[in-house]
Design a protein around this motif. Structure first.
Motif, short mmCIF file in Angstrom:
data_model
loop_
_atom_site.label_atom_id
_atom_site.label_comp_id
_atom_site.label_asym_id
_atom_site.label_seq_id
_atom_site.Cartn_x
_atom_site.Cartn_y
_atom_site.Cartn_z
N PRO A 49 0.81 -1.23 0.00
CA PRO A 49 0.00 0.00 0.00
C PRO A 49 0.84 1.28 0.00
O PRO A 49 0.47 2.27 -0.64
CB PRO A 49 -0.83 -0.11 1.28
N VAL A 50 1.98 1.27 0.69
CA VAL A 50 2.84 2.45 0.75
C VAL A 50 3.42 2.76 -0.64
O VAL A 50 3.41 3.90 -1.10
CB VAL A 50 3.98 2.25 1.78
N ILE A 51 3.89 1.71 -1.31
CA ILE A 51 4.45 1.89 -2.65
C ILE A 51 3.35 2.28 -3.64
O ILE A 51 3.55 3.15 -4.49
CB ILE A 51 5.18 0.62 -3.11
N ALA A 52 2.19 1.66 -3.50
CA ALA A 52 1.06 1.96 -4.39
C ALA A 52 0.66 3.43 -4.28
O ALA A 52 0.40 4.09 -5.30
CB ALA A 52 -0.13 1.06 -4.07
N GLU A 53 0.64 3.95 -3.08
CA GLU A 53 0.29 5.36 -2.89
C GLU A 53 1.34 6.26 -3.54
O GLU A 53 0.99 7.24 -4.20
CB GLU A 53 0.18 5.66 -1.40
N LYS A 54 2.59 5.92 -3.38
CA LYS A 54 3.67 6.72 -3.96
C LYS A 54 3.57 6.79 -5.49
O LYS A 54 3.81 7.84 -6.08
CB LYS A 54 5.02 6.12 -3.57
N TYR A 55 3.22 5.67 -6.12
CA TYR A 55 3.18 5.61 -7.58
C TYR A 55 1.76 5.70 -8.16
O TYR A 55 1.57 5.49 -9.36
CB TYR A 55 3.87 4.33 -8.07
N HIS A 56 0.78 5.98 -7.30
CA HIS A 56 -0.61 6.16 -7.74
C HIS A 56 -1.14 4.95 -8.52
O HIS A 56 -1.65 5.08 -9.62
CB HIS A 56 -0.76 7.44 -8.57
N THR A 57 -0.99 3.81 -7.91
CA THR A 57 -1.50 2.57 -8.49
C THR A 57 -2.06 1.71 -7.37
O THR A 57 -2.17 2.17 -6.23
CB THR A 57 -0.39 1.84 -9.29
N SER A 58 -2.43 0.48 -7.66
CA SER A 58 -3.02 -0.39 -6.63
C SER A 58 -1.96 -1.30 -6.01
O SER A 58 -0.96 -1.64 -6.65
CB SER A 58 -4.12 -1.25 -7.24
N PRO A 59 -2.19 -1.72 -4.76
CA PRO A 59 -1.29 -2.67 -4.14
C PRO A 59 -1.16 -3.97 -4.95
O PRO A 59 -0.09 -4.56 -5.01
CB PRO A 59 -1.92 -2.94 -2.77
N GLY A 60 -2.25 -4.39 -5.59
CA GLY A 60 -2.20 -5.59 -6.42
C GLY A 60 -1.25 -5.44 -7.60
O GLY A 60 -0.55 -6.39 -7.97
N ASN A 61 -1.24 -4.26 -8.20
CA ASN A 61 -0.30 -4.00 -9.30
C ASN A 61 1.14 -4.04 -8.81
O ASN A 61 2.03 -4.54 -9.51
CB ASN A 61 -0.59 -2.66 -9.96
N ILE A 62 1.37 -3.50 -7.62
CA ILE A 62 2.72 -3.51 -7.04
C ILE A 62 3.16 -4.96 -6.81
O ILE A 62 4.27 -5.35 -7.19
CB ILE A 62 2.77 -2.71 -5.73
N GLU A 63 2.31 -5.74 -6.19
CA GLU A 63 2.63 -7.14 -5.90
C GLU A 63 2.95 -7.90 -7.18
O GLU A 63 3.94 -8.63 -7.25
CB GLU A 63 1.45 -7.81 -5.17
#
Length: 113
Positions: A49-63
């Motif tokens: 969630p922290v990375i997703a917020e930084k890059y304006h995307t979803s946690p699922g996309n980050i994973e």
């Protein structure tokens, strides 16, 4: 962060992979949590969630981006990934397993080039 990028580049990973920019962030977050003696680090609650917020995307996309990048590292240079991990798993490491191994390598200067 430079050490993390060195590990990824050794596995032939570059900016073409989304995980290339997310993995160093994940390593930094996990390292900070370890420094604060957090016993249980949950990727889905504490990292993505922290990375997703930084890059304006979803946690699922980050994973998914991190997982795909780790799988590519595994395919490109399995022996080096095993060296980073410190043991020889039979299958590709999980996201947390890989991130934890990078944190350990950086903290204890176990990176070989």
């Amino acid at each position: 962060m430079n050490e993390t990028v060195m590990i990824l580049r050794r596995c032939h990973i570059n900016v073409r992979y989304k995980g290339y920019k997310y993995i160093p962030d994940a390593v930094e977050i996990v390292s900070d949590l370890m420094d604060h003696n957090i016993d249980t680090i949950r990727m889905t609650k504490d990292v993505y969630p922290v990375i997703a917020e930084k890059y304006h995307t979803s946690p699922g996309n980050i994973e998914a981006a991190i997982r795909n990048t780790i799988e590519k590292c595994w395919k490109n240079d399995k022996s080096y990934v095993q060296e980073v991990l410190g043991y020889k798993p039979l299958k590709c490491p999980s996201n947390m397993e890989f991130i934890d191994a990078i944190v350990f390598c950086i903290k204890y200067n176990r990176i070989s080039e």
